[in-house]
Design an enzyme around this catalytic site. Sequence first.
Site, PDB file in Angstrom:
ATOM      1  N   ASP A 297     -10.041  -8.673 -18.683  1.00 18.03           N
ATOM      2  CA  ASP A 297     -10.311  -9.903 -19.437  1.00 18.03           C
ATOM      3  C   ASP A 297      -8.988 -10.617 -19.694  1.00 18.03           C
ATOM      4  O   ASP A 297      -8.079 -10.055 -20.313  1.00 18.03           O
ATOM      5  CB  ASP A 297     -11.013  -9.566 -20.756  1.00 18.03           C
ATOM      6  CG  ASP A 297     -11.512 -10.796 -21.496  1.00 18.03           C
ATOM      7  OD1 ASP A 297     -11.017 -11.901 -21.227  1.00 18.03           O
ATOM      8  OD2 ASP A 297     -12.388 -10.644 -22.369  1.00 18.03           O
TER       9      ASP A 297
ATOM     10  N   HIS B 282       0.816  -1.227   0.000  1.00 17.45           N
ATOM     11  CA  HIS B 282       0.000   0.000   0.000  1.00 17.45           C
ATOM     12  C   HIS B 282       0.844   1.268   0.000  1.00 17.45           C
ATOM     13  O   HIS B 282       0.335   2.354  -0.296  1.00 17.45           O
ATOM     14  CB  HIS B 282      -0.927  -0.002   1.218  1.00 17.45           C
ATOM     15  CG  HIS B 282      -2.269   0.608   0.964  1.00 17.45           C
ATOM     16  ND1 HIS B 282      -2.457   1.708   0.157  1.00 17.45           N
ATOM     17  CD2 HIS B 282      -3.499   0.271   1.415  1.00 17.45           C
ATOM     18  CE1 HIS B 282      -3.750   2.024   0.146  1.00 17.45           C
ATOM     19  NE2 HIS B 282      -4.398   1.163   0.884  1.00 17.45           N
TER      20      HIS B 282
END
Length: 468
Positions: free
Chosen positions: A408, A184
């Site tokens: 995808d 992070h």
Amino acid sequence: MTPPPPPPQSTTVRYISDCLIKPHRLPPHSDRPRHLAPWELAMLAVHYIQKGLLFPFPPHCLDPGFDRPAFIHSFLDKLKRSLSSALSHFYPLAGRLATLKHTDPPLHTVFVDCADSPGARFIHAALLDMTVADILSPTYVPSIVHSFFDHNWAVNHDGHSLSLLSAQVTELADGVFIGLSMNHTIGDGTSFWLFFNSWSEIFQAQEKGDVDVVQLSRPPVLTRWFPENHPGPVSLPSADNPSSFHPHYRVPDLRERVFHFSADAIASLKAEANRQCGTPNISSFQSLTALLWRCITRARCLPPSQVTRCRVLSNNRARLDPPLPPEYFGSPVTMLRAATTAGELLGGGLGWAALLLHALVAEHGNAKVLEWNEEWIKSPQVYRLDRTFDPCSIIMSSSPRFNMYGNDFGLGKAAAPRSGCANKIDGKVTSYPGREGGGSIDLEICLSPATMASLEADAEFMAAVTDL
């Protein structure tokens, strides 16, 4: 309607292989240290970001004569190749954290060391006795989902020895889960999904042609931002014991459930909040957050005088003047806090709570962002799960604006996003776009079992929830 039984929890993920993926090529000067801004250093004691996508196999992959081992082998090779290309654009993710210690005064500077980068981790795992439906059908998110991610319970400071990015591909009986764990301090949710989207874009481009490095439609902006009057590296007070960055708290017993809100339901909430306040300015998400804050507070049965807070993570890119580009790759986020008493929150109505949140967000401009940075530099401190959050509050994370369903990898549209165990506390709410789009939103809510049961019995809340 009786919910389907949960999948057996005795099943465990089997780890098959594990390797490091390096960038296909590195740009000039990529070996220079990348220093961290104040809001990135503040993240050193919280967990990695853990988000992933669940993909069902296309129907032909389930035919009896289908050569699954060959398909999986080819699929993993394509993922590794496209990941290597993606790391060429996002090369800091292949590095590690490093610390430069100073003796006079006793300070230390944490930075990203990209020289001779070890690479990002890539794991192939399997859980072949579990289906996509076993993940999605239960009322509560099965705890086995946490095993679909690497670096569980690691804090960002552990990036000195752990990879800053880890991808785990877990085979299921009829699909795969692709889970990413990202440090992070390197990136926030905006950066996380920019990387995920870029990896997908590269995968699709390589499916169409034999190219190793693909020119991205939205390349990351890697130039670092620092406050104008403090352009150099920012240091922290020395902490010789790395364990001081690890939160000391008991892992809570939580229920995780994903609630769906249709675009029409959210539009109704927004209209009602604005009607109650006599203003058109309250946003859809502020209205939904206000509903959640009120209903969870009611479910907790807090006394009227108890202070409760709603914490919202703010993406500060557009709030700076001049603004940072949307593709800025970093973690320029700060936490906004709205506070009131339980009595005022529940007595004021939906519009009252939404207006409180709207005012909080509206006043958070360039001056506030710079003030936060200046105060932090004067008195640096890191967020800690055992000190920052309390059981009377909620925290809103992630965003329904992130492009999760546009990814995808040759398997079609994902069935759903899911998150790991990282940063899970009582009152943590993770926002996802609804799969059907159009402004619909899914909220993954983490609560104690008793509070979750009360929320599920709350008429105001459940009236807004939409069955899929």
